[in-house]
Motif scaffolding. Structure first.
Motif, PDB file in Angstrom:
ATOM      1  N   ILE A  40       0.862  -1.175   0.000  1.00  0.00           N
ATOM      2  CA  ILE A  40       0.000   0.000   0.000  1.00  0.00           C
ATOM      3  C   ILE A  40       0.898   1.224   0.000  1.00  0.00           C
ATOM      4  CG2 ILE A  40      -1.776   1.291   1.254  1.00  0.00           C
ATOM      5  CD1 ILE A  40      -2.583  -1.532   2.428  1.00  0.00           C
ATOM      6  N   ASN A  41       0.724   2.076  -0.984  1.00  0.00           N
ATOM      7  CA  ASN A  41       1.515   3.298  -1.097  1.00  0.00           C
ATOM      8  C   ASN A  41       0.631   4.506  -0.810  1.00  0.00           C
ATOM      9  OD1 ASN A  41       4.132   2.271  -2.066  1.00  0.00           O
ATOM     10  ND2 ASN A  41       2.905   1.560  -3.786  1.00  0.00           N
ATOM     11  N   PHE A  42       1.108   5.350   0.095  1.00  0.00           N
ATOM     12  CA  PHE A  42       0.416   6.596   0.404  1.00  0.00           C
ATOM     13  C   PHE A  42       1.096   7.738  -0.331  1.00  0.00           C
ATOM     14  CE2 PHE A  42      -0.838   3.943   3.953  1.00  0.00           C
ATOM     15  CZ  PHE A  42      -2.146   4.338   4.203  1.00  0.00           C
ATOM     16  N   HIS A  43       0.365   8.839  -0.491  1.00  0.00           N
ATOM     17  CA  HIS A  43       0.947  10.018  -1.119  1.00  0.00           C
ATOM     18  C   HIS A  43       1.942  10.703  -0.188  1.00  0.00           C
ATOM     19  CE1 HIS A  43      -1.396   9.839  -4.769  1.00  0.00           C
ATOM     20  NE2 HIS A  43      -2.504   9.703  -4.068  1.00  0.00           N
ATOM     21  N   SER A  44       1.727  10.569   1.132  1.00  0.00           N
ATOM     22  CA  SER A  44       2.648  11.221   2.060  1.00  0.00           C
ATOM     23  C   SER A  44       3.159  10.239   3.112  1.00  0.00           C
ATOM     24  CB  SER A  44       1.975  12.412   2.746  1.00  0.00           C
ATOM     25  OG  SER A  44       1.184  11.993   3.829  1.00  0.00           O
ATOM     26  N   VAL A  45       4.398  10.454   3.517  1.00  0.00           N
ATOM     27  CA  VAL A  45       5.038   9.610   4.529  1.00  0.00           C
ATOM     28  C   VAL A  45       4.280   9.699   5.844  1.00  0.00           C
ATOM     29  CG1 VAL A  45       7.152   9.294   5.890  1.00  0.00           C
ATOM     30  CG2 VAL A  45       7.303   9.744   3.444  1.00  0.00           C
ATOM     31  N   SER A  46       3.781  10.899   6.183  1.00  0.00           N
ATOM     32  CA  SER A  46       3.082  11.056   7.459  1.00  0.00           C
ATOM     33  C   SER A  46       1.811  10.201   7.500  1.00  0.00           C
ATOM     34  CB  SER A  46       2.759  12.528   7.739  1.00  0.00           C
ATOM     35  OG  SER A  46       1.916  13.049   6.745  1.00  0.00           O
ATOM     36  N   ASP A  47       1.128  10.052   6.366  1.00  0.00           N
ATOM     37  CA  ASP A  47      -0.059   9.188   6.330  1.00  0.00           C
ATOM     38  C   ASP A  47       0.336   7.718   6.487  1.00  0.00           C
ATOM     39  OD1 ASP A  47      -1.792  11.341   6.013  1.00  0.00           O
ATOM     40  OD2 ASP A  47      -1.771  11.218   3.824  1.00  0.00           O
ATOM     41  N   ALA A  48       1.451   7.333   5.878  1.00  0.00           N
ATOM     42  CA  ALA A  48       1.937   5.952   6.029  1.00  0.00           C
ATOM     43  C   ALA A  48       2.311   5.682   7.482  1.00  0.00           C
ATOM     44  CB  ALA A  48       3.137   5.715   5.111  1.00  0.00           C
ATOM     45  N   GLU A  49       2.963   6.653   8.125  1.00  0.00           N
ATOM     46  CA  GLU A  49       3.317   6.499   9.541  1.00  0.00           C
ATOM     47  C   GLU A  49       2.064   6.369  10.404  1.00  0.00           C
ATOM     48  OE1 GLU A  49       5.732   9.999  10.013  1.00  0.00           O
ATOM     49  OE2 GLU A  49       7.583   8.875   9.630  1.00  0.00           O
ATOM     50  N   ALA A  51      -0.850   5.208   9.447  1.00  0.00           N
ATOM     51  CA  ALA A  51      -1.418   3.875   9.191  1.00  0.00           C
ATOM     52  C   ALA A  51      -0.696   2.826  10.025  1.00  0.00           C
ATOM     53  CB  ALA A  51      -1.331   3.531   7.706  1.00  0.00           C
ATOM     54  N   LEU A  52       0.622   2.921  10.078  1.00  0.00           N
ATOM     55  CA  LEU A  52       1.416   1.978  10.865  1.00  0.00           C
ATOM     56  C   LEU A  52       1.046   2.084  12.344  1.00  0.00           C
ATOM     57  CD1 LEU A  52       4.167   0.239   9.938  1.00  0.00           C
ATOM     58  CD2 LEU A  52       5.091   1.714  11.690  1.00  0.00           C
ATOM     59  N   ASP A  53       0.890   3.302  12.828  1.00  0.00           N
ATOM     60  CA  ASP A  53       0.575   3.520  14.247  1.00  0.00           C
ATOM     61  C   ASP A  53      -0.851   3.120  14.618  1.00  0.00           C
ATOM     62  OD1 ASP A  53       3.116   4.518  14.717  1.00  0.00           O
ATOM     63  OD2 ASP A  53       2.506   6.618  14.525  1.00  0.00           O
ATOM     64  N   THR A  54      -1.796   3.346  13.719  1.00  0.00           N
ATOM     65  CA  THR A  54      -3.204   3.144  14.089  1.00  0.00           C
ATOM     66  C   THR A  54      -3.812   1.828  13.598  1.00  0.00           C
ATOM     67  OG1 THR A  54      -4.002   4.366  12.154  1.00  0.00           O
ATOM     68  CG2 THR A  54      -3.644   5.632  14.180  1.00  0.00           C
ATOM     69  N   LEU A  55      -3.286   1.273  12.522  1.00  0.00           N
ATOM     70  CA  LEU A  55      -3.910   0.080  11.941  1.00  0.00           C
ATOM     71  C   LEU A  55      -3.117  -1.207  12.138  1.00  0.00           C
ATOM     72  CD1 LEU A  55      -5.204   1.607   8.578  1.00  0.00           C
ATOM     73  CD2 LEU A  55      -6.530   1.123  10.651  1.00  0.00           C
ATOM     74  N   ASN A  56      -1.878  -1.098  12.625  1.00  0.00           N
ATOM     75  CA  ASN A  56      -1.065  -2.303  12.810  1.00  0.00           C
ATOM     76  C   ASN A  56      -1.764  -3.255  13.778  1.00  0.00           C
ATOM     77  OD1 ASN A  56       1.112  -3.894  12.212  1.00  0.00           O
ATOM     78  ND2 ASN A  56       2.561  -2.777  13.485  1.00  0.00           N
ATOM     79  N   TYR A  57      -1.877  -4.505  13.388  1.00  0.00           N
ATOM     80  CA  TYR A  57      -2.515  -5.590  14.147  1.00  0.00           C
ATOM     81  C   TYR A  57      -4.031  -5.464  14.225  1.00  0.00           C
ATOM     82  CZ  TYR A  57       2.331  -6.427  15.198  1.00  0.00           C
ATOM     83  OH  TYR A  57       3.664  -6.646  15.065  1.00  0.00           O
ATOM     84  N   SER A  58      -4.626  -4.575  13.427  1.00  0.00           N
ATOM     85  CA  SER A  58      -6.082  -4.518  13.378  1.00  0.00           C
ATOM     86  C   SER A  58      -6.589  -5.725  12.588  1.00  0.00           C
ATOM     87  CB  SER A  58      -6.556  -3.209  12.739  1.00  0.00           C
ATOM     88  OG  SER A  58      -6.090  -3.108  11.408  1.00  0.00           O
ATOM     89  N   SER A  59      -7.825  -6.102  12.839  1.00  0.00           N
ATOM     90  CA  SER A  59      -8.395  -7.291  12.210  1.00  0.00           C
ATOM     91  C   SER A  59      -9.000  -6.960  10.847  1.00  0.00           C
ATOM     92  CB  SER A  59      -9.464  -7.889  13.127  1.00  0.00           C
ATOM     93  OG  SER A  59      -9.992  -9.057  12.551  1.00  0.00           O
ATOM     94  N   ILE A  60      -8.609  -7.739   9.837  1.00  0.00           N
ATOM     95  CA  ILE A  60      -9.187  -7.630   8.501  1.00  0.00           C
ATOM     96  C   ILE A  60      -9.657  -9.025   8.117  1.00  0.00           C
ATOM     97  CG2 ILE A  60      -8.798  -7.052   6.077  1.00  0.00           C
ATOM     98  CD1 ILE A  60      -6.570  -5.145   6.989  1.00  0.00           C
ATOM     99  N   LYS A  61     -10.946  -9.177   7.959  1.00  0.00           N
ATOM    100  CA  LYS A  61     -11.568 -10.490   7.679  1.00  0.00           C
ATOM    101  C   LYS A  61     -11.117 -11.546   8.700  1.00  0.00           C
ATOM    102  CE  LYS A  61     -13.210 -11.987   3.795  1.00  0.00           C
ATOM    103  NZ  LYS A  61     -14.595 -11.732   3.687  1.00  0.00           N
ATOM    104  N   GLY A  62     -11.071 -11.144   9.976  1.00  0.00           N
ATOM    105  CA  GLY A  62     -10.778 -12.082  11.049  1.00  0.00           C
ATOM    106  C   GLY A  62      -9.313 -12.378  11.298  1.00  0.00           C
ATOM    107  N   ARG A  63      -8.423 -11.703  10.584  1.00  0.00           N
ATOM    108  CA  ARG A  63      -6.980 -11.911  10.793  1.00  0.00           C
ATOM    109  C   ARG A  63      -6.314 -10.591  11.144  1.00  0.00           C
ATOM    110  NH1 ARG A  63      -4.555 -15.894   6.123  1.00  0.00           N
ATOM    111  NH2 ARG A  63      -5.881 -17.677   6.584  1.00  0.00           N
ATOM    112  N   ALA A  64      -5.436 -10.651  12.142  1.00  0.00           N
ATOM    113  CA  ALA A  64      -4.687  -9.450  12.509  1.00  0.00           C
ATOM    114  C   ALA A  64      -3.656  -9.169  11.415  1.00  0.00           C
ATOM    115  CB  ALA A  64      -3.985  -9.654  13.849  1.00  0.00           C
ATOM    116  N   CYS A  65      -3.682  -7.965  10.885  1.00  0.00           N
ATOM    117  CA  CYS A  65      -2.721  -7.635   9.832  1.00  0.00           C
ATOM    118  C   CYS A  65      -1.482  -6.998  10.441  1.00  0.00           C
ATOM    119  CB  CYS A  65      -3.349  -6.733   8.775  1.00  0.00           C
ATOM    120  SG  CYS A  65      -3.636  -5.037   9.271  1.00  0.00           S
TER     121      CYS A  65
END
Length: 140
Positions: A40-49, A51-65
């Motif tokens: 997944i590529n973001f337009h800005s590094v701050s958005d990628a950071e 995503a890493l901080d807020t979505l890491n290990y969140s569940s997607i279709k029952g699996r932690a990503c």
């Protein structure tokens, strides 16, 4: 990632953090089945950071990503520099708990608890730090 996860699903999730430039679910070249990971590529590094901080290990279709920075230079991964082996883990320690515990020592590139085919912890894991110094600090 779960085999049924699509680019559209990932777009909905990750675009909530910031504008997404592109998404690619990696697939077998013949069967076209998902290989279980995506870029997944973001337009800005701050958005990628974010995503890493807020979505890491969140569940997607029952699996932690697990979310990590893409390492285009394979020499960093293959050198073993900054990579530590953690043994005698309690069977209740998962990837997120390992990450949360060891992130105190430095920036983690990759972190994973080894699991059997049934998804149960084997009692050990790996943490790959950005720097050798962080790995040494974690060991001490």
């Amino acid at each position: 990632l779960h085999p049924d996860v699509t680019e559209a699903m990932l777009y909905e999730i990750f675009n909530s953090v910031g504008p997404v430039g592109s998404i690619r679910v990696c697939r077998d070249s013949i069967s076209r089945k998902s290989l279980g990971y995506a870029y997944i590529n973001f337009h800005s590094v701050s958005d990628a950071e974010r995503a890493l901080d807020t979505l890491n290990y969140s569940s997607i279709k029952g699996r932690a990503c697990r979310i990590m920075w893409s390492q285009r230079d394979p020499s960093l991964r293959k050198s073993g520099v900054g990579n530590i082996f953690v043994k005698n883990l309690d069977r209740n320690i998962d990837n997120k708990a390992l990450y949360d515990t060891f992130s105190l020592f430095g920036n983690i590139l990759s972190c994973k608890v080894a699991c059997d085919a049934g998804g149960k912890s084997r009692g050990y894991g790996f943490v790959h730090y950005e720097t050798e110094e962080a790995a040494k600090q974690a060991i001490e």
